[in-house]
Design an enzyme around this catalytic site. Sequence first.
Site, PDB file in Angstrom:
ATOM      1  N   HIS A 137      -8.254  -4.403  -1.319  1.00  0.00           N
ATOM      2  CA  HIS A 137      -6.985  -3.816  -0.883  1.00  0.00           C
ATOM      3  C   HIS A 137      -6.357  -4.603   0.258  1.00  0.00           C
ATOM      4  O   HIS A 137      -5.126  -4.711   0.332  1.00  0.00           O
ATOM      5  CB  HIS A 137      -7.227  -2.368  -0.455  1.00  0.00           C
ATOM      6  CG  HIS A 137      -5.971  -1.589  -0.238  1.00  0.00           C
ATOM      7  ND1 HIS A 137      -5.109  -1.260  -1.266  1.00  0.00           N
ATOM      8  CD2 HIS A 137      -5.403  -1.074   0.893  1.00  0.00           C
ATOM      9  CE1 HIS A 137      -4.079  -0.566  -0.793  1.00  0.00           C
ATOM     10  NE2 HIS A 137      -4.234  -0.446   0.513  1.00  0.00           N
ATOM     11  N   ASP A 178      -9.769  -3.751  -5.751  1.00  0.00           N
ATOM     12  CA  ASP A 178      -9.172  -2.815  -4.798  1.00  0.00           C
ATOM     13  C   ASP A 178      -9.741  -1.420  -5.062  1.00  0.00           C
ATOM     14  O   ASP A 178      -9.491  -0.828  -6.106  1.00  0.00           O
ATOM     15  CB  ASP A 178      -7.649  -2.814  -4.970  1.00  0.00           C
ATOM     16  CG  ASP A 178      -6.926  -2.001  -3.908  1.00  0.00           C
ATOM     17  OD1 ASP A 178      -7.550  -1.095  -3.333  1.00  0.00           O
ATOM     18  OD2 ASP A 178      -5.739  -2.271  -3.660  1.00  0.00           O
ATOM     19  N   SER A 233       0.828  -1.200   0.000  1.00  0.00           N
ATOM     20  CA  SER A 233       0.000   0.000   0.000  1.00  0.00           C
ATOM     21  C   SER A 233       0.871   1.262   0.000  1.00  0.00           C
ATOM     22  O   SER A 233       1.708   1.429  -0.884  1.00  0.00           O
ATOM     23  CB  SER A 233      -0.961  -0.038   1.196  1.00  0.00           C
ATOM     24  OG  SER A 233      -1.918   0.995   1.116  1.00  0.00           O
TER      25      SER A 233
END
Length: 425
Positions: free
Chosen positions: A366, A334, A232
């Site tokens: 995600h 995501d 991320s």
Amino acid sequence: MQVELADRAAARPSETGEAPPSSPAAAAAASAAAEDAPLLPGGGGGVRRRVVVSERFRQRSGSFRREVRRAAEETYLLTRLTLILLRYLGIGYRWIRQFLALCCYTFLLMPGFIQVVYYYFFSSQVCRSVVYGEQPRNRLDLYIPTDRTGLKPVVAFVTGGAWIIGYKGWGALLGRRLAERGILVACIDYRNFPQGTIGDMVEDASQGIAFVCNNIASYGGDPERIYLVGQSAGAHIAACTLLHQAIKESGEGDASTWSIAQLKAYFGISGGYNLLNLVDHFHKRGLYRSIFLSIMEGEESLQKFSPLVMVKDPAARSAVSLLPRIFLFHGTSDYSIPSAESEAFFDALQQNGAKADLFLYDGKTHTDLFLQDPLRGGRDKLLEEIVTVIHNDNPDTSAQHLAVPVARRLVPEFMLMLAGRVSPF
């Protein structure tokens, strides 16, 4: 386009962390010698024993006081930074909604979190808060395989957290799973906003990588087999660190404490690589434009901290040629960072001569790849891909590490399904 990053740490020492550990056998022998010192007088034996015990008590007392003082300082700092952050956030409804969703999400995954937290604090495999630099939060955690024979491949992991709530402890589950497969993991902490901006985060990540490259052999890691992993926001920070280091090495940059050549590969999980495309997207999801631009040091810095833009810059062509192999992973569902980010970055890397691979996972969100799937137990496709790449680089890898053990379930399926529905990510 100007793509060079000023070396903010040039005037500071490169290594300010803990000294590498001494031999466990030597430490045990020294402890045993102190415990076995004679109690009766004669040759000063009794005096020596009392002095050793007294000195040990003073050391423990001093260590405890230091820990209490550091905890108090960090609590004060956290409170102050929280108040600063709340002033940035204001009373917008989006971030409040996201925060409430995060609370529900955390509650539903709590059965797994409790087990991971217990492992993090009580496992002998975890060496927490090794100091790697002078700045606040310049710490890293080490996850050391139980098999200590020979030097192990190493993963340097930069965790996510929207550049605001990142913490080295978020990598505990990944560290555990990789350590079970004979891979030593270093989870690098870094300053978050508002304690630092993106330049500080990249600087911290670079110093953490330097510490790993220069000291990991003392902990049983192989300095010739180091892999960089980011997830991320951590994938973005790690990619920026990698590219800025490559640009520095390809030009007339200052001498550095680590080299791109020391990294075997980079794994980017659910990362964002073009900030210019993400400003409006994040604003709609509660990371308001004003906050995001403050994190990224203003709108004028977005290109400098966008890995995709840097790769496309003709002036950085020689730097791109220095990059290690790059593996990108992304779920197609995501919504926090669209999979188009990894797809576009992959295309740019290939078009400019870098070695890159892209893995897309249908229907994954995600957090599925990094959190829900590992908590679910069973086969973990992402983990298998990473482990396969790492162990394929070592023809001498033992069969026990090639045979991936089946992880047990940590959270009931119905709670995972509910968590997926309320997830703010």
